[in-house]
Design a protein around this motif. Structure first.
Motif, PDB file in Angstrom:
ATOM      1  N   THR A 171      -7.851   1.386   2.125  1.00 17.56           N
ATOM      2  CA  THR A 171      -8.893   0.356   2.050  1.00 17.56           C
ATOM      3  C   THR A 171      -8.362  -0.937   1.411  1.00 17.56           C
ATOM      4  OG1 THR A 171      -9.740   0.937  -0.144  1.00 17.56           O
ATOM      5  CG2 THR A 171     -10.665   2.164   1.725  1.00 17.56           C
ATOM      6  N   LEU A 172      -7.197  -0.832   0.768  1.00 17.30           N
ATOM      7  CA  LEU A 172      -6.619  -2.023   0.128  1.00 17.30           C
ATOM      8  C   LEU A 172      -6.098  -3.036   1.143  1.00 17.30           C
ATOM      9  CD1 LEU A 172      -4.713  -0.335  -2.824  1.00 17.30           C
ATOM     10  CD2 LEU A 172      -6.545  -2.013  -3.054  1.00 17.30           C
ATOM     11  N   ALA A 203     -15.060  -5.663  -7.163  1.00 14.95           N
ATOM     12  CA  ALA A 203     -15.566  -4.460  -6.496  1.00 14.95           C
ATOM     13  C   ALA A 203     -14.481  -3.384  -6.456  1.00 14.95           C
ATOM     14  CB  ALA A 203     -16.016  -4.813  -5.087  1.00 14.95           C
ATOM     15  N   TYR A 204     -13.250  -3.806  -6.152  1.00 19.26           N
ATOM     16  CA  TYR A 204     -12.149  -2.839  -6.089  1.00 19.26           C
ATOM     17  C   TYR A 204     -11.846  -2.258  -7.473  1.00 19.26           C
ATOM     18  CZ  TYR A 204     -10.927  -3.580  -1.205  1.00 19.26           C
ATOM     19  OH  TYR A 204     -10.945  -3.604   0.171  1.00 19.26           O
ATOM     20  N   ARG A 205     -11.916  -3.109  -8.471  1.00 17.47           N
ATOM     21  CA  ARG A 205     -11.660  -2.644  -9.841  1.00 17.47           C
ATOM     22  C   ARG A 205     -12.662  -1.587 -10.250  1.00 17.47           C
ATOM     23  NH1 ARG A 205     -10.665  -7.654 -12.004  1.00 17.47           N
ATOM     24  NH2 ARG A 205     -12.664  -7.728 -13.088  1.00 17.47           N
ATOM     25  N   GLN A 206     -13.931  -1.862  -9.934  1.00 18.69           N
ATOM     26  CA  GLN A 206     -14.972  -0.897 -10.295  1.00 18.69           C
ATOM     27  C   GLN A 206     -14.763   0.423  -9.555  1.00 18.69           C
ATOM     28  OE1 GLN A 206     -18.383  -3.292  -9.421  1.00 18.69           O
ATOM     29  NE2 GLN A 206     -18.478  -4.153 -11.488  1.00 18.69           N
ATOM     30  N   LEU A 207     -14.377   0.308  -8.306  1.00 17.68           N
ATOM     31  CA  LEU A 207     -14.152   1.505  -7.492  1.00 17.68           C
ATOM     32  C   LEU A 207     -13.013   2.352  -8.081  1.00 17.68           C
ATOM     33  CD1 LEU A 207     -15.214   2.741  -4.877  1.00 17.68           C
ATOM     34  CD2 LEU A 207     -13.441   1.523  -3.638  1.00 17.68           C
ATOM     35  N   CYS A 208     -11.919   1.686  -8.436  1.00 15.85           N
ATOM     36  CA  CYS A 208     -10.756   2.394  -9.001  1.00 15.85           C
ATOM     37  C   CYS A 208     -11.140   3.156 -10.261  1.00 15.85           C
ATOM     38  CB  CYS A 208      -9.662   1.418  -9.391  1.00 15.85           C
ATOM     39  SG  CYS A 208      -8.726   0.855  -8.030  1.00 15.85           S
ATOM     40  N   GLY A 209     -12.002   2.556 -11.057  1.00 15.63           N
ATOM     41  CA  GLY A 209     -12.425   3.172 -12.306  1.00 15.63           C
ATOM     42  C   GLY A 209     -13.077   4.535 -12.101  1.00 15.63           C
ATOM     43  N   LYS A 210     -13.518   4.788 -10.874  1.00 15.80           N
ATOM     44  CA  LYS A 210     -14.221   6.061 -10.609  1.00 15.80           C
ATOM     45  C   LYS A 210     -13.326   7.096  -9.928  1.00 15.80           C
ATOM     46  CE  LYS A 210     -18.624   3.691  -9.986  1.00 15.80           C
ATOM     47  NZ  LYS A 210     -19.066   2.762  -8.959  1.00 15.80           N
ATOM     48  N   ILE A 222       0.836  -1.207   0.000  1.00 20.90           N
ATOM     49  CA  ILE A 222       0.000   0.000   0.000  1.00 20.90           C
ATOM     50  C   ILE A 222       0.866   1.252   0.000  1.00 20.90           C
ATOM     51  CG2 ILE A 222      -1.654   1.314   1.409  1.00 20.90           C
ATOM     52  CD1 ILE A 222      -2.805  -1.477   2.203  1.00 20.90           C
ATOM     53  N   ASP A 223       1.903   1.204   0.824  1.00 21.49           N
ATOM     54  CA  ASP A 223       2.814   2.332   0.902  1.00 21.49           C
ATOM     55  C   ASP A 223       3.481   2.585  -0.460  1.00 21.49           C
ATOM     56  OD1 ASP A 223       3.812   4.153   2.834  1.00 21.49           O
ATOM     57  OD2 ASP A 223       5.795   3.237   2.509  1.00 21.49           O
ATOM     58  N   ASP A 224       3.903   1.521  -1.094  1.00 16.59           N
ATOM     59  CA  ASP A 224       4.571   1.642  -2.404  1.00 16.59           C
ATOM     60  C   ASP A 224       3.607   2.160  -3.469  1.00 16.59           C
ATOM     61  OD1 ASP A 224       7.011   0.867  -1.475  1.00 16.59           O
ATOM     62  OD2 ASP A 224       6.900  -1.190  -2.213  1.00 16.59           O
ATOM     63  N   LEU A 225       2.386   1.656  -3.432  1.00 19.35           N
ATOM     64  CA  LEU A 225       1.387   2.124  -4.411  1.00 19.35           C
ATOM     65  C   LEU A 225       1.162   3.623  -4.247  1.00 19.35           C
ATOM     66  CD1 LEU A 225      -1.396  -0.604  -4.500  1.00 19.35           C
ATOM     67  CD2 LEU A 225      -0.245   0.392  -6.473  1.00 19.35           C
ATOM     68  N   GLN A 226       1.030   4.035  -2.996  1.00 14.91           N
ATOM     69  CA  GLN A 226       0.784   5.452  -2.731  1.00 14.91           C
ATOM     70  C   GLN A 226       1.971   6.309  -3.161  1.00 14.91           C
ATOM     71  OE1 GLN A 226      -1.524   6.452   0.723  1.00 14.91           O
ATOM     72  NE2 GLN A 226      -0.055   8.036   1.285  1.00 14.91           N
ATOM     73  N   THR A 244     -10.593   9.892  -9.380  1.00 12.41           N
ATOM     74  CA  THR A 244      -9.932  10.923 -10.186  1.00 12.41           C
ATOM     75  C   THR A 244      -8.979  11.754  -9.337  1.00 12.41           C
ATOM     76  OG1 THR A 244     -11.852  11.076 -11.604  1.00 12.41           O
ATOM     77  CG2 THR A 244     -10.302  12.915 -11.717  1.00 12.41           C
ATOM     78  N   TYR A 245      -9.510  12.379  -8.286  1.00  5.49           N
ATOM     79  CA  TYR A 245      -8.740  13.389  -7.551  1.00  5.49           C
ATOM     80  C   TYR A 245      -7.842  12.764  -6.489  1.00  5.49           C
ATOM     81  CZ  TYR A 245     -11.953  16.342 -10.021  1.00  5.49           C
ATOM     82  OH  TYR A 245     -12.654  16.934 -11.013  1.00  5.49           O
ATOM     83  N   LYS A 246      -6.820  13.525  -6.148  1.00  7.04           N
ATOM     84  CA  LYS A 246      -5.823  13.062  -5.178  1.00  7.04           C
ATOM     85  C   LYS A 246      -6.484  12.643  -3.857  1.00  7.04           C
ATOM     86  CE  LYS A 246      -1.367  14.917  -3.715  1.00  7.04           C
ATOM     87  NZ  LYS A 246      -0.501  16.085  -3.945  1.00  7.04           N
ATOM     88  N   SER A 247      -7.427  13.458  -3.398  1.00  6.95           N
ATOM     89  CA  SER A 247      -8.072  13.143  -2.118  1.00  6.95           C
ATOM     90  C   SER A 247      -8.787  11.789  -2.212  1.00  6.95           C
ATOM     91  CB  SER A 247      -9.058  14.247  -1.737  1.00  6.95           C
ATOM     92  OG  SER A 247      -9.972  14.427  -2.802  1.00  6.95           O
ATOM     93  N   GLU A 248      -9.382  11.506  -3.365  1.00 12.84           N
ATOM     94  CA  GLU A 248     -10.077  10.222  -3.534  1.00 12.84           C
ATOM     95  C   GLU A 248      -9.086   9.056  -3.499  1.00 12.84           C
ATOM     96  OE1 GLU A 248     -13.776  11.533  -6.438  1.00 12.84           O
ATOM     97  OE2 GLU A 248     -11.827  11.149  -7.343  1.00 12.84           O
ATOM     98  N   TRP A 249      -7.973   9.232  -4.198  1.00 14.07           N
ATOM     99  CA  TRP A 249      -6.957   8.166  -4.205  1.00 14.07           C
ATOM    100  C   TRP A 249      -6.389   7.954  -2.807  1.00 14.07           C
ATOM    101  CZ3 TRP A 249      -6.079   4.599  -7.727  1.00 14.07           C
ATOM    102  CH2 TRP A 249      -6.456   4.840  -9.055  1.00 14.07           C
ATOM    103  N   LEU A 250      -6.096   9.063  -2.118  1.00 12.87           N
ATOM    104  CA  LEU A 250      -5.476   8.914  -0.796  1.00 12.87           C
ATOM    105  C   LEU A 250      -6.430   8.261   0.201  1.00 12.87           C
ATOM    106  CD1 LEU A 250      -3.323  12.180  -0.535  1.00 12.87           C
ATOM    107  CD2 LEU A 250      -2.641   9.882  -1.252  1.00 12.87           C
ATOM    108  N   ASN A 251      -7.724   8.453   0.003  1.00 13.42           N
ATOM    109  CA  ASN A 251      -8.692   7.744   0.858  1.00 13.42           C
ATOM    110  C   ASN A 251      -8.799   6.272   0.472  1.00 13.42           C
ATOM    111  OD1 ASN A 251      -9.481   9.860   2.456  1.00 13.42           O
ATOM    112  ND2 ASN A 251     -11.056  10.569   1.016  1.00 13.42           N
TER     113      ASN A 251
END
Ligand SMILES: Cc1cc2nc3c(=O)[nH]c(=O)nc-3n(C[C@H](O)[C@H](O)[C@H](O)COP(=O)(O)O)c2cc1C
Length: 331
Positions: free
Chosen positions: A325-326, A305-312, A266-270, A314-321
């Motif tokens: 969850t991973l 479910a995670y794939r569908q979520l990722c598809g939506k 997770i840390d590496d992905l971020q 866009t913004y940095k705040s969304e990614w950081l949240n």
């Protein structure tokens, strides 16, 4: 970084150049994950000649302090294009720090092959030789290695890799990497690892046994590396798709005990995502990261479910949240 000839020959594990994936932030993860040598994705030599380095800079960017030794990969047909493009790279303070220039002689994409570039060069070995002969003194003079990546052959059933390798060896290439499929096969079917022995034997019988030969195609584990090593005396292994979503594969191959934790992933992905936002801006990074993250989350029970979520996202705040969850998925 300057790799001595001895160090250069000793490199074992390589990340394959992959357009859309092997960018600098990802290559840094691979470096921390044990890769010995990185390569940028392909960039057009002619594009550099006509438009300069600037438009391609995001693809060309290397940083050996944080990614280890790296090659810049170029594609093209005309030897003068390559010469000018490499000169421009050598004149650039950042890019001139690369360890090698790699010539793409394996890309099967129609748009590339139609111009005589990529794997089409395998049908014109005399042109491939011309390119290597033209670049060799330039690269050697600047302390850069010159490497070529090509395929088993061009046509569906063709196996011309050995003659092609010999021609490049005679022209002065410093290392070759072979993707064990033909261009017409694209990425379908199983890679034919027998090609490495054919090439090695040809090189040996013509006095080029010391030329480093890197195996590529469908390598996914230490066991695969051993199988290939038993078939032919290759000097290293290049891994592409199996590293997408698992940049730790290199460490796994070097040390069977190695286990990556969910927290580190997770840390590496971020980290990779944040570096991409710095490089490309929030919107472009978000878009590109959506496809980069897919291999990381596939194969788990709740992947869909995670794939569908990722598809939506866009913004940095969304990614950081999203990243924390991973944890639920990865453990
Ligand atoms: C998405 C993608 C992009 C690629 N881009 C490049 C490229 O820019 N240059 C190149 O030489 N090969 C490229 N390749 C080919 C890979 O470097 C490699 O030869 C191929 O994927 C086989 O290795 P693998 O089975 O380990 O993936 C690409 C492959 C993929 C899947």
């Amino acid at each position: 970084m300057h790799l001595s000839a001895e160090e250069f020959k000793k490199q074992r594990l390589f990340l394959a150049p992959m357009a859309g994936y092997s960018n600098l932030p990802f290559r840094r993860l691979c470096h921390r994950g044990g890769v010995d040598f990185n390569t940028t994705e392909l960039v057009s030599a002619r594009g550099i000649v006509y438009n300069g380095l600037e438009p391609s800079l995001r693809y060309l960017l290397i940083d050996e302090d944080t990614e280890g030794p790296a090659a810049i990969q170029l594609f093209g047909y005309d030897a003068d294009d390559f010469y000018i493009a490499v000169q421009k790279i050598l004149d650039n303070t950042t890019l001139s720090r690369c360890s090698a220039i790699d010539i793409n002689m394996g890309c099967p994409v129609k748009k590339v092959c139609q111009t005589g570039a990529g794997s089409a060069l395998m049908q014109k070995p005399e042109q491939a030789v011309k390119i290597v002969r033209k670049l060799q003194p330039l690269c050697a003079g600047a302390g850069k290695y010159l490497t070529c990546k090509f395929r088993k052959g061009y046509l569906q059933e063709e196996n011309t890799a050995a003659e092609f390798a010999l021609a490049l060896a005679e022209a002065g290439v410093d290392r070759i990497c072979i993707h064990a499929r033909t261009a017409k096969q694209m990425y379908a079917g199983k890679a034919d690892w027998a090609v490495f022995a054919t090439v090695k034997n040809k090189l040996l019988t013509h006095g080029f046994g010391a030329l480093p030969l890197i195996a590529n195609g469908d390598i996914k584990s230490a066991a695969d590396c051993r199988t290939i090593q038993d078939m032919a005396e290759v000097s290293g292994f290049m891994i592409g798709r199996a590293a997408c979503g698992n940049p730790y594969i290199f460490a796994e191959i070097k040390n069977p005990e190695f286990k990556v934790t969910a927290e580190r992933k997770i840390d590496d992905l971020q980290t990779c995502y944040l570096e991409m936002t710095e490089m490309l801006g929030e919107i472009t990074a978000g878009k590109e990261f959506r496809s980069m993250i897919m291999p990381w989350i596939k194969g788990y029970a709740h992947s869909t479910a995670y794939r569908q979520l990722c598809g939506k996202l866009t913004y940095k705040s969304e990614w950081l949240n999203f990243f924390p969850t991973l944890l639920e998925l990865f453990i």
